[in-house]
Design a protein around this motif. Structure first.
Motif, PDB file in Angstrom:
ATOM      1  N   LEU A 128       0.877  -1.164   0.000  1.00 32.40           N
ATOM      2  CA  LEU A 128       0.000   0.000   0.000  1.00 32.40           C
ATOM      3  C   LEU A 128       0.916   1.216   0.000  1.00 32.40           C
ATOM      4  N   GLN A 129       1.029   1.872  -1.152  1.00 33.33           N
ATOM      5  CA  GLN A 129       2.044   2.907  -1.357  1.00 33.33           C
ATOM      6  C   GLN A 129       1.440   4.300  -1.166  1.00 33.33           C
ATOM      7  N   ARG A 134      -1.212   4.290  -4.514  1.00 29.37           N
ATOM      8  CA  ARG A 134      -1.730   3.111  -5.203  1.00 29.37           C
ATOM      9  C   ARG A 134      -1.501   1.854  -4.369  1.00 29.37           C
ATOM     10  N   VAL A 135      -2.205   0.815  -4.768  1.00 33.92           N
ATOM     11  CA  VAL A 135      -1.921  -0.542  -4.322  1.00 33.92           C
ATOM     12  C   VAL A 135      -1.084  -1.175  -5.423  1.00 33.92           C
ATOM     13  N   THR A 151       0.960  -1.661 -10.884  1.00 34.32           N
ATOM     14  CA  THR A 151      -0.191  -1.053 -10.218  1.00 34.32           C
ATOM     15  C   THR A 151      -1.377  -2.008 -10.242  1.00 34.32           C
ATOM     16  N   LEU A 152      -1.938  -2.276  -9.065  1.00 34.24           N
ATOM     17  CA  LEU A 152      -3.161  -3.063  -8.973  1.00 34.24           C
ATOM     18  C   LEU A 152      -4.388  -2.166  -8.896  1.00 34.24           C
ATOM     19  N   ALA A 153      -4.269  -1.046  -8.191  1.00 31.10           N
ATOM     20  CA  ALA A 153      -5.348  -0.060  -8.095  1.00 31.10           C
ATOM     21  C   ALA A 153      -4.733   1.288  -7.794  1.00 31.10           C
TER      22      ALA A 153
END
Length: 340
Positions: A128-129, A134-135, A151-153
């Motif tokens: 969790l950045q 982003r995730v 990037t996942l989300a």
């Protein structure tokens, strides 16, 4: 951050018995704090005279611990330093990864590093950045880390997320996560904030991002109960600190929001500094939850069984795969507590 997917059944089955041996015999450390047993049930899990040991110190703000069973080490975030640190019994701590959450993804992004860390069902590191908002998935092996991410989300309906904080995987492979404004320099009022709410989200296996609740001002730590039927969310609201519970519906949505435990009465009480944050779910169904004073041990029904008083503002916690130790990130330190 973070409830560890590392406690999946397959890892528990092969839990390394040397975790507790190494910590107790060859890794003596400075001790701090105290244990308060509130309910006799707590004696099944923790001794009143258990020592809270400091395993690493000198960081700026530690978060997101996760035990990596296949390699026998723990990872945790040092958010302001934009790094991840590795702790290994017998060896202590060392730098694991630089540029863990602020990689210059977009011009003007702030320098906050990773917060919550966890493993996905494939055993890869998910971060969790806060800086990159982003995730993300680390695109490198766990034993050869690189600041290289997928990037996942990162957006909801075309607007950037605030600063993803903590996450937990459901058994169906979907990811539940929180998105408060803590990684933005001016928080709620930051000029770079694009969403007018703080969200609780579900990211499906197919990559579809669903907003589950936009009514919680400061959603923070997040966890699922053992049966996967209840979602617990810590609310770090300095006017109304509490833990919320939601029913998890068959389609992955949530409903029946209610208070799991209310900590409002502790506001301003000496020795109870801090707010609800990260959690770890024990195989008994009990929940270790960071909050005012340190780490609380809850029953599955939200009854307080014990408090681990760290003497510091306390952010997050996780369990070793054999559940013999609870690891705690508290302000500038990494701590551990032996469990029964």
């Amino acid at each position: 951050m973070r409830t560890a997917f590392v406690l999946a059944a397959s890892l528990l089955a092969s839990a390394c018995s040397t975790t507790s041996d190494q910590l107790s015999i060859a890794d003596a450390a400075e001790t701090t704090g105290s244990i308060e047993l509130i309910n006799p049930q707590a004696k099944q899990f923790i001794a009143a005279d258990a020592k809270i040991s400091i395993r690493g110190k000198g960081y700026r703000w530690t978060e997101g611990p996760v035990w990596i069973e296949q390699h026998g080490f723990l990872l945790f975030s040092d958010i302001p330093n934009n790094t991840i640190v590795k702790y290994q019994p017998n060896k202590g701590t060392e730098l694991y990864l630089e540029n863990s959450g602020a990689t210059g993804l977009q011009e003007g992004d702030y320098g906050q590093g990773s917060n919550g860390l966890l493993l996905n069902p494939q055993g890869q590191l998910v971060l969790l950045q806060q800086g990159d908002r982003r995730v993300a998935l680390m695109d490198a092996p766990l034993n050869k880390p690189q600041s290289k991410f997928v990037t996942l989300a990162g957006e909801y309906q075309g607007k950037r997320l605030n600063s993803p904080n903590d996450a937990v995987y459901h058994n169906d492979g979907s990811l539940y996560f929180t998105d408060p404004p803590y990684g933005l320099n001016s928080g709620m009022n930051d000029s770079r904030k694009e969403l007018d709410f703080q969200g609780i989200y579900r990211l499906s296996q197919d990559g579809e991002l669903e907003l589950l609740d936009n009514s919680v001002n400061f959603p923070n730590g997040i966890a699922l109960t053992l049966d996967q039927k209840t979602l617990i969310v810590a609310v770090s609201d300095d006017k109304h600190p509490r833990w919320l519970a939601y029913d998890v519906n068959p389609d992955g949505s949530i409903s029946n929001k209610r208070i799991f435990h209310n900590a409002k009465a502790l506001l301003g009480v000496a020795g109870e500094q801090g707010l609800p944050d990260g959690m770890a779910v024990h195989s008994s169904g009990n929940i270790f939850a960071t909050g005012p004073g340190g780490v609380w041990l809850f029953s599955p029904q939200g009854e307080v069984l014990a408090k681990i008083r760290t003497g510091r503002l306390t952010a997050n916690c996780t369990l070793s795969a054999d559940e013999k130790y609870l690891f705690i990130t508290a302000h500038d330190t990494l701590m551990s507590v032996p469990l029964l």
